[in-house]
Design an enzyme around this catalytic site. Sequence first.
Site, PDB file in Angstrom:
ATOM      1  CE1 TYR A   1       3.601   8.218  -0.321  1.00  0.00           C
ATOM      2  CE2 TYR A   1       1.666   7.409   1.476  1.00  0.00           C
ATOM      3  CZ  TYR A   1       2.423   7.473   0.119  1.00  0.00           C
ATOM      4  OH  TYR A   1       2.230   6.465  -0.748  1.00  0.00           O
TER       5      TYR A   1
ATOM      6  CD  GLU B   1       0.135   5.326   5.530  1.00  0.00           C
ATOM      7  OE1 GLU B   1       0.309   6.265   6.262  1.00  0.00           O
ATOM      8  OE2 GLU B   1       0.174   4.061   5.773  1.00  0.00           O
TER       9      GLU B   1
ATOM     10  CB  SER C   1      -1.695   5.920  -0.680  1.00  0.00           C
ATOM     11  OG  SER C   1      -1.332   5.374   0.601  1.00  0.00           O
TER      12      SER C   1
ATOM     13  CB  THR D   1      13.435   2.686 -10.694  1.00  0.00           C
ATOM     14  OG1 THR D   1      12.846   3.729  -9.641  1.00  0.00           O
ATOM     15  CG2 THR D   1      13.891   3.578 -11.864  1.00  0.00           C
TER      16      THR D   1
HETATM   17  P1  GDP Z   1       3.232   2.207   5.583  1.00  0.00           P
HETATM   18  O1  GDP Z   1       1.922   1.778   5.893  1.00  0.00           O
HETATM   19  O2  GDP Z   1       2.922   2.856   4.237  1.00  0.00           O
HETATM   20  O3  GDP Z   1       3.598   3.322   6.644  1.00  0.00           O
HETATM   21  O4  GDP Z   1       4.116   1.117   5.450  1.00  0.00           O
HETATM   22  P2  GDP Z   1       5.335   0.492   6.303  1.00  0.00           P
HETATM   23  O5  GDP Z   1       5.754  -0.918   6.067  1.00  0.00           O
HETATM   24  O6  GDP Z   1       6.610   1.601   6.357  1.00  0.00           O
HETATM   25  O7  GDP Z   1       4.835   0.529   7.983  1.00  0.00           O
HETATM   26  C1  GDP Z   1       3.704  -0.334   8.242  1.00  0.00           C
HETATM   27  C2  GDP Z   1       3.444  -0.202   9.788  1.00  0.00           C
HETATM   28  O8  GDP Z   1       4.509  -0.947  10.507  1.00  0.00           O
HETATM   29  C3  GDP Z   1       3.423   1.099  10.386  1.00  0.00           C
HETATM   30  O9  GDP Z   1       2.581   1.259  11.210  1.00  0.00           O
HETATM   31  C4  GDP Z   1       4.888   1.177  11.066  1.00  0.00           C
HETATM   32  O10 GDP Z   1       4.587   1.837  12.112  1.00  0.00           O
HETATM   33  C5  GDP Z   1       5.037  -0.188  11.680  1.00  0.00           C
HETATM   34  N1  GDP Z   1       6.234  -0.425  11.678  1.00  0.00           N
HETATM   35  C6  GDP Z   1       6.660  -0.924  13.046  1.00  0.00           C
HETATM   36  N2  GDP Z   1       7.799  -1.212  12.998  1.00  0.00           N
HETATM   37  C7  GDP Z   1       8.530  -0.715  11.838  1.00  0.00           C
HETATM   38  C8  GDP Z   1       9.679  -0.829  11.313  1.00  0.00           C
HETATM   39  O11 GDP Z   1      10.800  -1.207  12.078  1.00  0.00           O
HETATM   40  N3  GDP Z   1       9.840  -0.206  10.119  1.00  0.00           N
HETATM   41  C9  GDP Z   1       8.563   0.210   9.441  1.00  0.00           C
HETATM   42  N4  GDP Z   1       8.959   0.706   8.072  1.00  0.00           N
HETATM   43  N5  GDP Z   1       7.440   0.216   9.942  1.00  0.00           N
HETATM   44  C10 GDP Z   1       7.342  -0.074  11.223  1.00  0.00           C
END
Ligand code: GDP
Length: 325
Positions: free
Chosen positions: A150, A128, A126, A10
């Site tokens: 994670y 990450e 990942s 999904t």
């Molecule tokens: P991740 O790399 O799997 O954690 O993917 P995300 O898209 O959730 O986050 C990417 C980066 O964007 C991380 O370093 C977050 O701290 C940063 N970030 C900054 N502002 C935001 C927000 O409002 N939402 C999310 N999801 N990430 C944010």
Amino acid sequence: MKRALITGITGQDGLYLSELLLAKGYQVHGVIRGQNNPKLDLVRAVVPEVILHTGDLLDSFSLARALEAAQPTEIYNLGAISFVAYSWDNAHLTSQVTGHGVLNILEAVRLYAAGDKSVRFYQASSSEMFGKVQEVPQRETTLLWPRSPYGVAKVFGHYMTINYRESYGLHASSGILFNHESPRRGPEFVTRKVSQAVARIKLGQQDTLPMGNLDASRDWGFAGDYVEAMWRMLQQEQADDYVIATGVTHTIRDLLEVAFGVVGISDWESYVTQDPRFMRPAEVELLIGDASKARERLGWTPTVDFEGLVTMMVESDLAALSRRR
Ligand code: GDP
């Protein structure tokens, strides 16, 4: 006819991979979780040919049953609790699903394959896992240093996949995919959050965009390209681990600048606010991948660059919102 089984059907990658495999003539099976799964209709609408089986990564018997029913030669484990920020609030559940779930499916696949070397397994690892990066750019041999529950769970799944390959000779590959996005990305991830907000701001439906850390850097690619890499890994004679990335990194600021630029807004700072709710207990500051092994061995290269990706996402959200008005 080749048959594939996908967990995480999904999700963004499950849908793209289903489309890819169906176009190649596969019979595609998917494992779907829970009662009245709200995403069932989406799967039925996008890839109606996919045959669905009820199952859960926490329920080994259900995985064994799905394998028995589908009789696949390729198994793609894309199922996980995948949102990093959420994983601090649900560390135990994330460890179970994203970590131990890999062990559950590996063991089910081992018993199902019963030594049949034509059965192949893909694990969605990942970037990450690199967390507090120990080398720039990150490659297959870079020391892992996860920074979130994670990330820790993904490291467990990654090493368990390698261990099943080494212990049992299972054709089990691990794709270390850097962030990959698309118009199908969940709205909790930063790219989609921004693309949706920019579209709403352009149409006068939203005034401000509350954000977290703007200084983090990510290597963002297009999910459609990345599922092609998964498939190529399973067509190799030998199972292996591969970094899949664009090799280009951008900050969240760059993302905001390009996304707002798509709708002709240049003073994006006046719309963006800092909101501590979106800051994380520990941050992954910089990700940039070296995908030269995938390029050389799989012949894989990305086809969509950062600007192209962000433009695609903003335009898709604009079109969707405009249709709804
Ligand atoms: P991740 O790399 O799997 O954690 O993917 P995300 O898209 O959730 O986050 C990417 C980066 O964007 C991380 O370093 C977050 O701290 C940063 N970030 C900054 N502002 C935001 C927000 O409002 N939402 C999310 N999801 N990430 C944010």
